[in-house]
Design an enzyme around this catalytic site. Structure first.
Site, mmCIF file in Angstrom:
data_model
loop_
_atom_site.group_PDB
_atom_site.id
_atom_site.type_symbol
_atom_site.label_atom_id
_atom_site.label_comp_id
_atom_site.label_asym_id
_atom_site.label_seq_id
_atom_site.Cartn_x
_atom_site.Cartn_y
_atom_site.Cartn_z
ATOM 1 C CG PHE A 105 1.879 -10.279 4.449
ATOM 2 C CD1 PHE A 105 0.926 -9.353 4.087
ATOM 3 C CD2 PHE A 105 1.760 -10.903 5.681
ATOM 4 C CE1 PHE A 105 -0.133 -9.058 4.918
ATOM 5 C CE2 PHE A 105 0.706 -10.632 6.522
ATOM 6 C CZ PHE A 105 -0.257 -9.707 6.143
ATOM 7 C CE1 TYR A 155 -3.265 0.578 5.640
ATOM 8 C CE2 TYR A 155 -1.309 0.797 7.011
ATOM 9 C CZ TYR A 155 -1.894 0.736 5.757
ATOM 10 O OH TYR A 155 -1.117 0.831 4.628
ATOM 11 C CB THR A 167 -9.992 7.303 2.252
ATOM 12 O OG1 THR A 167 -9.315 7.844 3.394
ATOM 13 C CG2 THR A 167 -11.424 6.969 2.633
ATOM 14 C CB VAL A 181 -0.929 0.017 1.228
ATOM 15 C CG1 VAL A 181 -1.784 1.281 1.229
ATOM 16 C CG2 VAL A 181 -1.807 -1.236 1.239
ATOM 17 C CB SER A 182 2.778 3.132 -1.701
ATOM 18 O OG SER A 182 2.605 2.994 -3.103
ATOM 19 C CB VAL A 183 -0.552 7.642 -1.281
ATOM 20 C CG1 VAL A 183 -0.920 8.949 -1.985
ATOM 21 C CG2 VAL A 183 -1.799 6.799 -1.063
ATOM 22 N NE ARG A 224 -1.349 16.338 5.153
ATOM 23 C CZ ARG A 224 -0.016 16.191 5.066
ATOM 24 N NH1 ARG A 224 0.593 16.335 3.894
ATOM 25 N NH2 ARG A 224 0.690 15.922 6.132
ATOM 26 C CB SER A 245 4.706 1.345 6.954
ATOM 27 O OG SER A 245 3.580 2.118 6.554
ATOM 28 C CD GLU A 246 3.989 6.603 9.046
ATOM 29 O OE1 GLU A 246 4.147 7.521 9.865
ATOM 30 O OE2 GLU A 246 3.727 6.783 7.849
#
Length: 403
Positions: A403, A117, A89, A76-78, A84, A112-113
């Protein structure tokens, strides 16, 4: 859905979001082979790919030993240029809608943070033990029968299938373990230079009893020297055993490797036996870290898929703003043999959000502790204590790898 021809571009966006460090061709090739494109999505700004998300198809062991279909949310990444804007989402919304349509009751991820989530209904459900053991001063007291275990070195790649068979033999015995699909066995052998950091390539040792392989350990050694002599470090990568004496033999071996004075382990089970075999636990420098985050996609199916270590008959008032199909009252009736969870109009005994259910689902986080923290409200006296006992697990849940 991610098109296979877009995978390289998609993966480059992911790597850039996580710092941009290039991977070896071996590691990149492995992730390409096991990425389920049909369960992966990308976010686009015109012709530019700016967001990624995927979901591996796992089966997760739950209390009682059942292996439950679970989406392993991953990659998962942006892009930093598009933060923002609601992209994360939107991807989480699309993903959970897809998971519901596919019929899987659970989703899980490694964060990761951690703060990211929770708003999507995920909560930490397993924790891992880190340790740096001073093996020059700490001794291990092993159980009877350990001397009967034979150890031998093997080529890690040649023994890959054998080690995978041992791992598969452990999966049903501990909540949180993943039944891996073909291809995953190679993950532990990716030998990127960046991961070595002065350490050796991976070594592999097998444990055998009565001619049968009953355990394995994969590790590296980082040689170090000072004016007073050798003080190398053993870096444990994987260890699994089918019985306590095989595990003990492997741990004893790691404690006694020549020219080393410390053993570093990461993410081991919280209740692993070696902690109670050491002569000085303070010199093991124990630390606990969060591991697997769990999200109930279908509350009824998920709660019905596991068993309960003591009888439970409780009505749960569940709040789930992100997946409103889960909101409402559910009657859970269960015991060590099985469970039923259905919609009900009966008065609620406990009120909680789907996050608390995710945290407690594998039995490693106490509902009573969540209640003391203000996260679960008791609406019927005695309901919280009873449910907390039922939701518990005699074995600490554990995630063996990321994973």
């Amino acid at each position: 859905m991610l098109r296979p021809e877009d995978w390289d571009r998609w993966y480059d966006v992911l790597l850039r979001a996580f710092g941009g460090v290039a991977e070896s061709a071996e590691e990149r090739g492995l992730w390409r082979r096991i990425t389920p494109c049909e369960r992966s999505i990308g976010a686009w700004d015109g012709e530019e790919l700016v967001g990624t998300a995927g979901a591996f198809d796992f089966r997760l062991t739950v209390p009682g030993g059942a292996s439950v279909p679970t989406a392993g949310v991953t990659m998962v990444s942006v892009s930093a240029t598009h933060r923002r804007r609601g992209l994360l989402t939107s991807m989480m919304r699309r993903q959970l809608d897809d998971l519901r349509a596919w019929g899987g009751p659970l989703a899980a991820l490694t964060a990761s943070e951690p703060m990211i989530y929770g708003r999507f209904g995920y909560a930490a459900a397993t924790f891992g033990l880190h340790a740096e053991i001073d093996t020059s001063r700490v001794r291990l007291s092993v159980p009877a029968g350990t001397d009967g275990v034979r150890l031998r070195y093997v080529d890690p790649r040649a023994a890959l299938d054998t080690c995978e068979e041992v791992y598969a033999g452990t999966v049903a015995g501990r909540p949180g373990l993943l039944a891996r699909r073909p291809g995953w066995e190679g993950l532990g052998l990716v030998d990127a230079e960046a991961e070595q950091d002065g350490a050796s390539p991976v070594h592999c040792v097998l444990a055998e009893r009565e001619g049968r392989v009953t355990g394995f350990a994969r590790y590296r050694v980082r040689p170090q020297y000072t004016d007073t002599g050798h003080n190398g470090q053993v870096l444990l990568q994987d260890l699994a055993g089918l019985d306590p004496v095989s595990e003990a033999a492997l741990w004893r071996f790691l404690f006694g490797i020549d020219l080393t004075t410390s053993l570093k382990v990461r993410g081991r089970p919280l209740d692993e036996a070696w902690q109670y075999q050491v002569s000085d636990v303070r010199r093991c420098e124990l630390k606990v870290r969060d591991q697997l985050y769990v999200r109930l996609v279908d509350v009824g199916a998920a709660l019905q898929a596991r068993t309960y270590q003591a009888p439970v008959d409780v009505v749960l008032e569940v709040e789930d703003a992100f997946c409103p199909w889960n909101s409402g009252r559910w009657r859970l009736s269960g015991d060590p043999k099985g469970a039923v969870c259905e919609r009900t109009a009966d008065p609620a005994d406990l009120a909680l959000s789907v996050r608390e259910l995710g945290a407690a689902y594998l039995g490693g986080v106490s509902l009573a502790a969540l209640g003391a923290g203000g996260r679960v409200r008791e609406l019927r006296e005695g309901a919280l204590a009873s449910a907390a006992v039922g939701f518990g697990s005699p074995v600490a849940p554990w995630l063996p790898h990321g994973f």
